[in-house]
Design a protein around this motif. Structure first.
Motif, PDB file in Angstrom:
ATOM      1  N   ALA A 125       1.076  -1.283  -0.047  1.00  0.00           N
ATOM      2  CA  ALA A 125      -0.031   0.011  -0.009  1.00  0.00           C
ATOM      3  C   ALA A 125       0.883   1.191  -0.085  1.00  0.00           C
ATOM      4  N   PRO A 126       0.498   2.398  -0.715  1.00  0.00           N
ATOM      5  CA  PRO A 126       1.366   3.612  -0.849  1.00  0.00           C
ATOM      6  C   PRO A 126       1.915   4.046   0.452  1.00  0.00           C
ATOM      7  N   ASP A 127       0.903   4.119   1.587  1.00  0.00           N
ATOM      8  CA  ASP A 127       1.281   4.824   2.899  1.00  0.00           C
ATOM      9  C   ASP A 127       2.232   3.708   3.715  1.00  0.00           C
ATOM     10  N   ALA A 245      -2.487  -7.298   5.585  1.00  0.00           N
ATOM     11  CA  ALA A 245      -2.169  -8.654   4.941  1.00  0.00           C
ATOM     12  C   ALA A 245      -2.399  -8.345   3.208  1.00  0.00           C
ATOM     13  N   LEU A 246      -3.494  -7.509   2.949  1.00  0.00           N
ATOM     14  CA  LEU A 246      -3.680  -7.422   1.523  1.00  0.00           C
ATOM     15  C   LEU A 246      -2.651  -6.630   0.905  1.00  0.00           C
ATOM     16  N   PHE A 254      -5.059 -13.082   4.880  1.00  0.00           N
ATOM     17  CA  PHE A 254      -6.156 -12.174   4.730  1.00  0.00           C
ATOM     18  C   PHE A 254      -7.438 -13.164   4.852  1.00  0.00           C
ATOM     19  N   VAL A 255      -7.408 -14.362   4.255  1.00  0.00           N
ATOM     20  CA  VAL A 255      -8.633 -15.008   4.152  1.00  0.00           C
ATOM     21  C   VAL A 255      -8.906 -15.898   5.477  1.00  0.00           C
ATOM     22  N   ALA A 295     -13.685  -0.054   0.421  1.00  0.00           N
ATOM     23  CA  ALA A 295     -13.231   0.493  -0.746  1.00  0.00           C
ATOM     24  C   ALA A 295     -11.660   0.028  -1.189  1.00  0.00           C
ATOM     25  N   ARG A 296     -10.819  -0.060  -0.085  1.00  0.00           N
ATOM     26  CA  ARG A 296      -9.516  -0.362  -0.407  1.00  0.00           C
ATOM     27  C   ARG A 296      -9.582  -1.849  -0.676  1.00  0.00           C
TER      28      ARG A 296
END
Length: 347
Positions: A125-127, A245-246, A254-255, A295-296
């Motif tokens: 993720a960007p952040d 996790a994603l 994640f699952v 949304a993410r």
């Protein structure tokens, strides 16, 4: 080769009989092949395997059979010299239709799709750029049980990635029931090629020893479930854990986190993730995720980002209670769901 006319002998008649038999078999195969091609042509697009999934599944199945076959031959070779001879076990099992087993193929297809989905995700993720992965942070946890569970998952996932790179397996990493079936199928395919009178007993012993060495906890899926259970995340912790996790492309974790929160089997939650769409969005609402988190996750996992964006308001409008009610049957034990389905089919 002579083509002159001559008397026909018994050898010629035997050869003619064999030719007729081979021709009949070839015609039968052609008919079956045409029927299969027709079936494939009329499959809806969402039921057809894409080329990459098909190729990976083919390699996975071959590697699993090879791993079991190699193990059995090594064990049996101590007593049977002939056990080291080559036999086309994969072809034999495929021709016999054993590898079409619904349970085995369901597991392999879902596992392959999850691995390929993880491979297609962005790396971070960007952040979170430059930050250690969630799994790496968990291995450094002050809670020894969490750290050990994270280390186990890291090891099993490393082995899974190694397979995707090399196409070779040392373990099937199948659930115990499916592993047992595969071991005995392979043992039977080897056994029918052996003439030694003691081969049956030797191969049975080899199979039993192979089954005794199978550790179901030594699977990425089991390790992920163990880690999620050990973490025991509270509802307020789930958004960060799931999105991290994603972001790490760690879809097994994640699952497992999603399955833990929904109180359902890993395999059921995995199917929700690989299939995507409305059931997955309901699952995210069922654990009361907020709009930004949904949304993410949706933008990362959706097959149709525009369609997902258009229905985001409707997704968020579903109450967690209604979402849980809609998915309640999926939280039942697998055997109970199968029994309910069998009764419904016979009604």
């Amino acid at each position: 080769m002579s083509t002159d006319e001559r008397d026909i002998g018994d050898g010629d008649r035997n050869g003619a009989s064999r030719l007729l038999a081979r021709a009949a078999a070839a015609l039968s195969r052609a008919d079956r092949g045409l029927a299969q091609t027709i079936d494939d042509f009329f499959l809806p697009e969402d039921a057809r395997l894409d080329d990459r999934t098909r190729a990976t599944l083919t390699v996975t199945l071959a590697a699993m059979v090879a791993a079991v076959e190699g193990d059995l031959r090594r064990r049996a070779a101590r007593s049977l010299a002939a056990a080291g001879e080559g036999v086309a076990v994969l072809d034999r099992l495929t021709g016999a239709g054993l590898l079409r087993d619904p349970g085995l193929m369901r597991e392999l297809i879902a596992r392959t799709r999850l691995d390929l989905l993880a491979d297609a995700l962005t790396t971070a993720a960007p952040d979170d750029a430059g930050a250690p992965s969630l799994l790496a942070r968990l291995t450094a946890s002050g809670d020894g049980q969490v750290a050990n569970a994270a280390l186990t998952l890291m090891a099993t996932e490393g082995r899974r990635r190694g397979f995707l790179d090399t196409g070779r397996l040392s373990h099937t990493e199948l659930p115990a029931e499916l592993h047992h079936r595969l071991v005995w199928w392979v043992a039977a395919a080897i056994l029918e090629q052996l003439a030694d009178g003691d081969a049956g007993r030797v191969m049975a012993d080899a199979g039993l020893h192979a089954l005794g060495g199978h550790d179901e906890s030594d699977r990425a899926e089991t390790a992920a479930v163990r880690l999620a259970t050990t973490i025991d995340p509270q509802p307020a912790e789930l958004p960060a854990l799931l999105t991290h996790a994603l972001g790490d492309r760690n879809l097994s974790l994640f699952v497992a986190l999603l399955a833990f929160a929904l109180r359902m089997d890993f395999a059921v939650a995995r199917q929700l993730v690989v299939a995507g769409g409305d059931p997955l969005w309901l699952a995210l609402r069922a654990i009361d995720l907020d709009r930004a988190t949904i949304a993410r996750i949706g933008l990362a996992l959706s097959n149709d980002v525009d369609a997902f964006a258009d229905q985001l308001d409707a997704i968020v409008a579903v109450s967690p209670a209604d979402a849980r009610a809609a998915l309640s049957s999926l939280a039942l034990p697998a055997d109970l769901r199968a029994a309910i389905a069998a009764l419904a089919a016979a009604r």
